[in-house]
Structures are given as structure tokens and as C-alpha cells.
Design a protein around this motif. Sequence first.
Motif, PDB file in Angstrom:
ATOM      1  N   THR A  96      64.736  49.238  23.081  1.00 32.19           N
ATOM      2  CA  THR A  96      63.646  49.630  22.196  1.00 32.19           C
ATOM      3  C   THR A  96      62.841  48.407  21.767  1.00 32.19           C
ATOM      4  N   GLN A  97      61.651  48.655  21.270  1.00 28.14           N
ATOM      5  CA  GLN A  97      60.826  47.577  20.745  1.00 28.14           C
ATOM      6  C   GLN A  97      61.492  46.922  19.544  1.00 28.14           C
ATOM      7  N   GLU A  98      62.129  47.716  18.699  1.00 28.85           N
ATOM      8  CA  GLU A  98      62.832  47.152  17.547  1.00 28.85           C
ATOM      9  C   GLU A  98      63.975  46.253  18.008  1.00 28.85           C
ATOM     10  N   GLY A  99      64.624  46.634  19.106  1.00 27.41           N
ATOM     11  CA  GLY A  99      65.691  45.789  19.657  1.00 27.41           C
ATOM     12  C   GLY A  99      65.158  44.436  20.106  1.00 27.41           C
ATOM     13  N   VAL A 100      63.941  44.427  20.647  1.00 27.01           N
ATOM     14  CA  VAL A 100      63.300  43.167  21.039  1.00 27.01           C
ATOM     15  C   VAL A 100      63.027  42.309  19.806  1.00 27.01           C
ATOM     16  N   TYR A 101      62.469  42.936  18.761  1.00 28.78           N
ATOM     17  CA  TYR A 101      62.192  42.186  17.530  1.00 28.78           C
ATOM     18  C   TYR A 101      63.475  41.683  16.877  1.00 28.78           C
ATOM     19  N   GLU A 102      64.568  42.428  17.019  1.00 33.64           N
ATOM     20  CA  GLU A 102      65.856  41.974  16.473  1.00 33.64           C
ATOM     21  C   GLU A 102      66.302  40.692  17.172  1.00 33.64           C
ATOM     22  N   ARG A 103      66.108  40.640  18.469  1.00 36.33           N
ATOM     23  CA  ARG A 103      66.436  39.405  19.197  1.00 36.33           C
ATOM     24  C   ARG A 103      65.540  38.257  18.744  1.00 36.33           C
ATOM     25  N   GLN A 104      64.268  38.540  18.557  1.00 32.96           N
ATOM     26  CA  GLN A 104      63.362  37.496  18.076  1.00 32.96           C
ATOM     27  C   GLN A 104      63.822  36.948  16.720  1.00 32.96           C
ATOM     28  N   ARG A 105      64.224  37.859  15.843  1.00 33.62           N
ATOM     29  CA  ARG A 105      64.681  37.419  14.511  1.00 33.62           C
ATOM     30  C   ARG A 105      65.921  36.530  14.623  1.00 33.62           C
ATOM     31  N   LEU A 106      66.804  36.871  15.539  1.00 33.42           N
ATOM     32  CA  LEU A 106      68.009  36.071  15.721  1.00 33.42           C
ATOM     33  C   LEU A 106      67.658  34.674  16.226  1.00 33.42           C
ATOM     34  N   LEU A 107      66.801  34.607  17.217  1.00 31.60           N
ATOM     35  CA  LEU A 107      66.403  33.305  17.750  1.00 31.60           C
ATOM     36  C   LEU A 107      65.631  32.493  16.717  1.00 31.60           C
ATOM     37  N   LYS A 108      64.785  33.160  15.944  1.00 37.42           N
ATOM     38  CA  LYS A 108      64.028  32.452  14.900  1.00 37.42           C
ATOM     39  C   LYS A 108      64.948  31.911  13.812  1.00 37.42           C
ATOM     40  N   LEU A 154      60.031  38.165  29.856  1.00 29.48           N
ATOM     41  CA  LEU A 154      60.630  37.415  28.743  1.00 29.48           C
ATOM     42  C   LEU A 154      60.233  38.011  27.399  1.00 29.48           C
ATOM     43  N   ALA A 155      58.999  38.536  27.312  1.00 35.53           N
ATOM     44  CA  ALA A 155      58.575  39.192  26.076  1.00 35.53           C
ATOM     45  C   ALA A 155      59.484  40.368  25.753  1.00 35.53           C
ATOM     46  N   HIS A 156      59.885  41.121  26.769  1.00 33.60           N
ATOM     47  CA  HIS A 156      60.739  42.291  26.557  1.00 33.60           C
ATOM     48  C   HIS A 156      62.214  41.914  26.449  1.00 33.60           C
ATOM     49  N   ALA A 157      62.537  40.663  26.783  1.00 28.83           N
ATOM     50  CA  ALA A 157      63.894  40.167  26.572  1.00 28.83           C
ATOM     51  C   ALA A 157      64.065  39.606  25.161  1.00 28.83           C
ATOM     52  N   GLY A 158      62.966  39.574  24.396  1.00 32.29           N
ATOM     53  CA  GLY A 158      63.024  39.033  23.039  1.00 32.29           C
ATOM     54  C   GLY A 158      62.939  37.530  22.994  1.00 32.29           C
ATOM     55  N   VAL A 159      62.505  36.928  24.098  1.00 31.55           N
ATOM     56  CA  VAL A 159      62.479  35.472  24.245  1.00 31.55           C
ATOM     57  C   VAL A 159      61.038  34.989  24.175  1.00 31.55           C
ATOM     58  N   GLY A 160      60.849  33.724  23.835  1.00 37.40           N
ATOM     59  CA  GLY A 160      59.523  33.139  23.879  1.00 37.40           C
ATOM     60  C   GLY A 160      58.989  33.127  25.297  1.00 37.40           C
ATOM     61  N   VAL A 161      57.677  33.128  25.446  1.00 34.69           N
ATOM     62  CA  VAL A 161      57.052  33.164  26.763  1.00 34.69           C
ATOM     63  C   VAL A 161      56.262  31.882  27.003  1.00 34.69           C
ATOM     64  N   PRO A 162      56.080  31.508  28.291  1.00 32.24           N
ATOM     65  CA  PRO A 162      55.326  30.285  28.612  1.00 32.24           C
ATOM     66  C   PRO A 162      53.828  30.486  28.446  1.00 32.24           C
ATOM     67  N   ALA A 163      53.377  30.384  27.229  1.00 33.20           N
ATOM     68  CA  ALA A 163      51.961  30.556  26.882  1.00 33.20           C
ATOM     69  C   ALA A 163      51.781  30.014  25.471  1.00 33.20           C
ATOM     70  N   SER A 164      50.520  29.853  25.062  1.00 28.22           N
ATOM     71  CA  SER A 164      50.265  29.428  23.679  1.00 28.22           C
ATOM     72  C   SER A 164      49.999  30.633  22.782  1.00 28.22           C
ATOM     73  N   TYR A 165      49.786  31.811  23.401  1.00 28.96           N
ATOM     74  CA  TYR A 165      49.527  33.031  22.642  1.00 28.96           C
ATOM     75  C   TYR A 165      49.776  34.197  23.580  1.00 28.96           C
ATOM     76  N   CYS A 166      50.366  35.278  23.045  1.00 30.55           N
ATOM     77  CA  CYS A 166      50.654  36.426  23.907  1.00 30.55           C
ATOM     78  C   CYS A 166      50.721  37.707  23.080  1.00 30.55           C
ATOM     79  N   ARG A 167      49.876  38.668  23.444  1.00 35.62           N
ATOM     80  CA  ARG A 167      49.932  40.021  22.876  1.00 35.62           C
ATOM     81  C   ARG A 167      49.888  41.002  24.032  1.00 35.62           C
ATOM     82  N   LEU A 168      50.728  42.011  23.975  1.00 31.82           N
ATOM     83  CA  LEU A 168      50.797  42.980  25.066  1.00 31.82           C
ATOM     84  C   LEU A 168      51.471  44.250  24.575  1.00 31.82           C
ATOM     85  N   PRO A 169      51.316  45.363  25.294  1.00 31.89           N
ATOM     86  CA  PRO A 169      52.014  46.586  24.902  1.00 31.89           C
ATOM     87  C   PRO A 169      53.513  46.470  25.174  1.00 31.89           C
ATOM     88  N   TYR A 170      54.282  47.308  24.507  1.00 29.85           N
ATOM     89  CA  TYR A 170      55.695  47.430  24.840  1.00 29.85           C
ATOM     90  C   TYR A 170      55.808  48.430  25.983  1.00 29.85           C
TER      91      TYR A 170
END
Length: 425
Positions: free
Chosen positions: A40-52, A271-287
Motif C-alpha cells: 500500500t501507499q501507506e506502507g511505502v510512507y511507513e518505510r520512509q518514516r523509518l529511514l528518516k 525505488l519510490a515504491h520501495a520506500g527508498v530515496g530515488v536518484p533525483a533532486s525532486y520526484c513526484r509521481l502517482p502510486y
Amino acid sequence: MKANVTDLEIEKQLLPLFDTTGNTYARRALTHLLLTLPDTQEGVYERQRLLKAFIDNGYIHTEITYSRQDFEEVLHSFTRINDQYYYYDSNHLIATAQLLWRRRYRHSMRSRLAQLALFMEGLQIYFEQIDPALFPSAFGERITALQQYLSMFHAKEVARRIRKDRFGVRDQLFLLDLLNRKIDEKTARKHWETFYEFEAWLSLAKGIVKRGFVFPEFTAAGVQMKDFYHPALQQPVKNDLDTTGTVMLLTGPNMSGKSTLLKAIGICVYLAHAGVGVPASYCRLPYFDSITVIINLSDDLKHGYSHFMMEVQHLKNVVQEAHGGKRCFAVFDELFRGTNVDDALDISQQTINGLNKFHGSFFVISTHLYQLQPLLRAVNAWYIDCILKDQVPQFLYRLRAGWSDLKIGRIIFEKEGLPALLQRT
């Protein structure tokens, strides 16, 4: 989350970018994190929170230092808990007698237990500086449990006596009692797994910061990526992409870098859907609900499928998922190159027009069929820039909006001297 991304070579090209783990099991945990996408998208954000949590609280600047050999020896001790070698009676006097009597094992046992105590001391000291409250609750609870587990060994006190050469029978029996009776194999395995996962997350967070990757945001529609690139390249050319289209058609001459750019886009989305940072300076995309990247396609001799049949099957799978209501991301490199030009033109036009109807999905298709331009005037077209200077192609690797009509196949053919070679008698 369904992902068909073999062509991105996650383990070969992406794993080394993040891997600073100290043992095989932590590396396996890291591999699992990269290969397993949240549902889920929330699962992706949960990974982001953990890494942050690792990044924002400075834990990426900490080191879990130990030698691989010490780790393997200590882990070997835990896997032999039930061996006769480690078993001693629960009665202290009898156990003391056993320890003194088993001369064959006495010195090796003392050495192994000292190694265990010193190793656990290092872990205890490290994890004492970790605040579980700074992490998402589920992971924080696991860290708390690991801290409590490590405290059972009284490792700092025992290690202090080891350094003063006062590591006696009492300390040895204390550790043996832990191994024999206080800690069962299941409990030990659970805490080792927490340790492996912690090290894997720490390694992942360090890689994100070291390489300047950014965490993406999910949006309802449109793909915006600034300065994105393929992270495995030594000197990558960075590109921007800003589109609200459903289908992105990519053209460009041979060797211009189309496949590499397709992989770069695919890596960012993955990588965006893995909850990981992506090789870019900015990234917005649909789930997206599914990710498919088809670049290095070949025949399936086992099932008797030709190259063209494989293209059709992969496309069919994606279209069926989109018809089922899934938001699909898919990359197809030179779609329908496995059939003749006339058929390829006809079915490419039909495919692109059909895919355009699946709003919320995003399809990236590269092609050498320049004849499509007058047939698809409203298509979201992009190309990889290349110029000719004195009939020598100069590859710029820049992504531009529009179509490319540059053909360099014959130029390269002639430059390599093939016409003359073929005319020899």
C-alpha cells in the motif's frame, strides 16, 4: 504490489549502492528490503518514516563495528546451544566440577565464552545510544526488546573482568546458564533477526544520504522528476521529466541512450515504491499498483515463444491489469521490434491509442518507428538528443520534448568500413 523488474538488475546494480552491512545475514535482509515492495501507499510512507528516523536523528553517522570472523564464531555458539559441548548442570557445584573436569574443552570453552561476552558488549554499548521512541512504534518495540535481550548478558561487567584477566568459572557458568536455560533458540533467532534488519535499514539510510537521493512524494496524476539519472553510471547525465500524459513515447537514434534512460525512469519509480530515496533532486509521481519493466527481452525457447510473442504476452498482462482497475507503470523498449515494419506500425498505433485511455497509469515506450509521427500527432513524445558534426554523431544524452528524426545507422555502418568489406571479392 506486483513487480516484473528483472531487467532493472536490482541485486547486481542497485544493491551495491546501499550495502555497508557487516555480515551475510544482514546483507540478505537488505536484499529482501530492496526486492520486496509494500502493498500500500501507506506502507511505502511507513518505510520512509523509518529511514528518516535513521537520517534525521544522526544514526547514519554511527558504526556497528565488529569483525566478520567474531560474528560467525559467536553465531556458531548460539546455534550449538543444545550440543553436549555447551551443556552443564543447573546445580552450580556440579557445573563447576564439570567445567573443571572437561579438560579437553576447558580452554576452548573459556575462549569462546570470552569472545561471546566481548562481542555482546560491543552490541550493548552501540544499542544503548539508540532511542527506540524515535522510530515508528513497531520497529521501536523491537529495538527495546533487543536492548533488554542484550542486557541479560551483563556483557560490560563480564568484559571488564576479561580485560583484567579475571574471567573465572563464575562468569563462564553464568554465560553457559544463559545459553542452556535462560535463552531458547527461538528467542535468540528473533533477536538476531532484529539485529540483521536494523543493520540493513542503517545501511540503506547511509546509502541514501551518501548518494544524495531524495524521498519522493505521491500525487494523483503526472510525473515530475528533476535531475534524475541512472545511479550505476560513473558520470551520468541528469535529465528532467515533467508530464501529465498517460503514454510517453521515446525516440532517438541508435546508441543515443534510450535504454539507459528507460532504466533510469524505471529505477526511480521502483525505488519510490520501495520506500527508498530515488536518484533525483525532486520526484513526484502517482502510486502504482503494478510495475513492469521490459527492456532486455529475448525468446522463450522453453515455452516455444518467439520474441514477438513474448512482447505480446507482456503487453497483454499489463493491459489486463489496467482493465482490472489497477494503476500500472510499464516500460517497453522498442515495442514490437520482433515483427515486420508494417505490422509494427499498425499495432503500435493501436496500442498507444488504447493505453492512453487508462488514466492514472503511466506507460513509457521507446521506438525506432519514426513513421508513427504523422499517425500520432497528439502523443506525448520525447527524444534523446544527438547531433551530427562533420558526419560524426555526438551523443548528448539529453531528454527533450518532441520527436527525433535523426538516423545514424548508415553513418555508423559506413564509418566501420562495412560497404568496402562487403564489396571485396
